[in-house]
Design an enzyme around this catalytic site. Sequence first.
Site, PDB file in Angstrom:
ATOM      1  N   LYS A 288      -5.807 -21.444  16.370  1.00  0.00           N
ATOM      2  CA  LYS A 288      -4.246 -21.329  16.998  1.00  0.00           C
ATOM      3  C   LYS A 288      -4.299 -19.991  17.650  1.00  0.00           C
ATOM      4  O   LYS A 288      -5.276 -19.403  17.403  1.00  0.00           O
ATOM      5  CB  LYS A 288      -3.319 -21.555  16.035  1.00  0.00           C
ATOM      6  CG  LYS A 288      -3.105 -20.544  14.910  1.00  0.00           C
ATOM      7  CD  LYS A 288      -2.637 -20.897  13.866  1.00  0.00           C
ATOM      8  CE  LYS A 288      -2.407 -19.678  12.686  1.00  0.00           C
ATOM      9  NZ  LYS A 288      -1.951 -20.056  11.161  1.00  0.00           N
TER      10      LYS A 288
ATOM     11  N   ARG B  25       8.952 -22.830   4.957  1.00  0.00           N
ATOM     12  CA  ARG B  25       8.864 -22.893   6.287  1.00  0.00           C
ATOM     13  C   ARG B  25       8.769 -24.598   6.747  1.00  0.00           C
ATOM     14  O   ARG B  25       9.791 -25.229   6.517  1.00  0.00           O
ATOM     15  CB  ARG B  25       7.739 -22.157   7.053  1.00  0.00           C
ATOM     16  CG  ARG B  25       7.537 -22.020   8.507  1.00  0.00           C
ATOM     17  CD  ARG B  25       6.481 -20.993   8.969  1.00  0.00           C
ATOM     18  NE  ARG B  25       4.914 -21.558   8.538  1.00  0.00           N
ATOM     19  CZ  ARG B  25       4.040 -21.015   8.847  1.00  0.00           C
ATOM     20  NH1 ARG B  25       4.212 -19.911   9.570  1.00  0.00           N
ATOM     21  NH2 ARG B  25       2.940 -21.389   8.580  1.00  0.00           N
TER      22      ARG B  25
ATOM     23  N   TYR C  31       3.649  11.317  26.396  1.00  0.00           N
ATOM     24  CA  TYR C  31       5.122  11.028  26.743  1.00  0.00           C
ATOM     25  C   TYR C  31       5.995  11.708  25.159  1.00  0.00           C
ATOM     26  O   TYR C  31       5.359  11.441  24.153  1.00  0.00           O
ATOM     27  CB  TYR C  31       5.617   9.549  26.689  1.00  0.00           C
ATOM     28  CG  TYR C  31       4.947   9.133  28.053  1.00  0.00           C
ATOM     29  CD1 TYR C  31       5.611   9.557  29.193  1.00  0.00           C
ATOM     30  CD2 TYR C  31       4.346   8.095  28.219  1.00  0.00           C
ATOM     31  CE1 TYR C  31       5.320   9.013  30.427  1.00  0.00           C
ATOM     32  CE2 TYR C  31       4.138   7.541  29.392  1.00  0.00           C
ATOM     33  CZ  TYR C  31       4.617   8.115  30.531  1.00  0.00           C
ATOM     34  OH  TYR C  31       4.280   7.369  31.733  1.00  0.00           O
TER      35      TYR C  31
ATOM     36  N   MET D 154       0.743   3.130  28.475  1.00  0.00           N
ATOM     37  CA  MET D 154       0.411   1.540  28.876  1.00  0.00           C
ATOM     38  C   MET D 154      -1.048   1.613  29.364  1.00  0.00           C
ATOM     39  O   MET D 154      -1.929   0.534  29.059  1.00  0.00           O
ATOM     40  CB  MET D 154       1.290   1.352  30.355  1.00  0.00           C
ATOM     41  CG  MET D 154       1.036  -0.084  30.453  1.00  0.00           C
ATOM     42  SD  MET D 154       2.075  -0.703  32.042  1.00  0.00           S
ATOM     43  CE  MET D 154       3.696  -0.708  31.400  1.00  0.00           C
TER      44      MET D 154
HETATM   45  C1  LIG Z   1      -2.668 -19.706  10.444  1.00  0.00           C
HETATM   46  C2  LIG Z   1      -2.832 -20.785   9.323  1.00  0.00           C
HETATM   47  C3  LIG Z   1      -4.039 -20.880   8.507  1.00  0.00           C
HETATM   48  C4  LIG Z   1      -5.131 -19.978   8.562  1.00  0.00           C
HETATM   49  O1  LIG Z   1      -4.883 -18.549   7.815  1.00  0.00           O
HETATM   50  P1  LIG Z   1      -5.974 -17.520   7.621  1.00  0.00           P
HETATM   51  O2  LIG Z   1      -5.127 -16.638   6.827  1.00  0.00           O
HETATM   52  O3  LIG Z   1      -5.911 -16.941   8.938  1.00  0.00           O
HETATM   53  O4  LIG Z   1      -7.181 -18.078   7.088  1.00  0.00           O
HETATM   54  C5  LIG Z   1      -3.884 -21.955   7.654  1.00  0.00           C
HETATM   55  N1  LIG Z   1      -2.802 -22.851   7.238  1.00  0.00           N
HETATM   56  C6  LIG Z   1      -1.700 -22.672   8.262  1.00  0.00           C
HETATM   57  C7  LIG Z   1      -0.727 -23.708   7.978  1.00  0.00           C
HETATM   58  C8  LIG Z   1      -1.696 -21.526   9.119  1.00  0.00           C
HETATM   59  O5  LIG Z   1      -0.624 -21.437  10.070  1.00  0.00           O
END
Ligand SMILES: *Cc1c(COP(=O)(O)O)cnc(C)c1O
Length: 383
Positions: free
Chosen positions: A43, A141, A271, A319
């Site tokens: 992802k 979740r 800054y 930036m």
């Molecule tokens: C992102 C995600 C993972 C992967 O987790 P890592 O700690 O990066 O290995 C596994 N399961 C779900 C549901 C996730 O959202």
Amino acid sequence: MSTISTALPRRCWAEIDLAALERNLHLIRAALPAHMRYVAVVKADAYGHGLPHIAARLMHAGADLFAVANISEAAILRELGPGWPILLLSPLLPNEDRYLAEYDLAATVSTEEEVDRFNRVGLDAQRPISVHLKIDTGMGRLGVWHEHAAALHARISAASHLRLDGVFTHFASPDEDAAFTTEQRRRFLAALERCRGLRLSEIFVHADNSAGIESLPDASPFNAVRIGLLQFGVLPRPGALLPQVRAEPVFSFHTRVGLTKTLPRGSTVSYGRTRTLERDSRIAILCAGYGDGISRAVSNRASVLIHGQRCPVLGRVTMDQTIVDITDAPPIASGDEAVIIGRQGHDEVSLVEFSHWADTIPWETLCSITKRVPRFYRTALGV
Ligand SMILES: *Cc1c(COP(=O)(O)O)cnc(C)c1O
């Protein structure tokens, strides 16, 4: 290091070592029981590494299933690998449902409403839709609450156009709370026992992410792991996860010195004037800032490597530019390379170390490298 040439000289770039990615997959596989299937979590543009390149390499290396967050990511994967199984980890919006059939994707199911919606998609398309039942064992979740999992499973079983291809849960604190992880595992397995007619050996049964696999029990119905960060060679707690897996970093982050100059003792840098020089100093202005993904949080905290030497960041990151102290470094000139994350000479700034300076986690650092930063891909041959 990368031998891919571009028309313009590189000012700030990332190097992605695809050969290391493949080696990591093989190392992780070798450390797991042989029947474990490898769910590659890619992802968020494969954690900022670039989804098409990463997924193509993982397909080549033999991932069993890909997991992405949304339809757009799934579409990119589908173009690369027709027929490759893809699991959507995030909820679908109602007007996205039809893509399940169009792209042949597996959906995560947490609610009765989703069961009914996805079944309608299957009815319209005249073929079954693949689903993974997600069980909430304490993450709070997605997923059906574990005490209600059997009822949702029964609804899936009764749906004419759904095919259950997996069951899974997600750990809330796999790297911090072994006792709660064990409790989540227990709740998951107990919930599965209450699901009538569930044949676990025929579907994906998965819970563990990169941090969870450390505590993977030997004899259990788990037959798949979801690997994200670890395949990119990042161990959030050094030494703790699968100690036999010597995963190598896939990602490194580079820029160049734009110019060098001297400033007198007592002058201030950048800054907000957060840094006053305590000595006459030589400074280098780097061609990268928060517009590239160097978090402002590392102001006055991070160091970069130039000629293998640590050069501390002075004042606030801006930036487009970051200022570093090179008073103690060997001679440095405009155009010299600076490594923000990665190895140079005998030293290394790891993603974990940088993320610590940024008060965040390595996952977020990878997702924060902006699109201004071109990614260059290295293969085994260095081309
Ligand atoms: C992102 C995600 C993972 C992967 O987790 P890592 O700690 O990066 O290995 C596994 N399961 C779900 C549901 C996730 O959202």
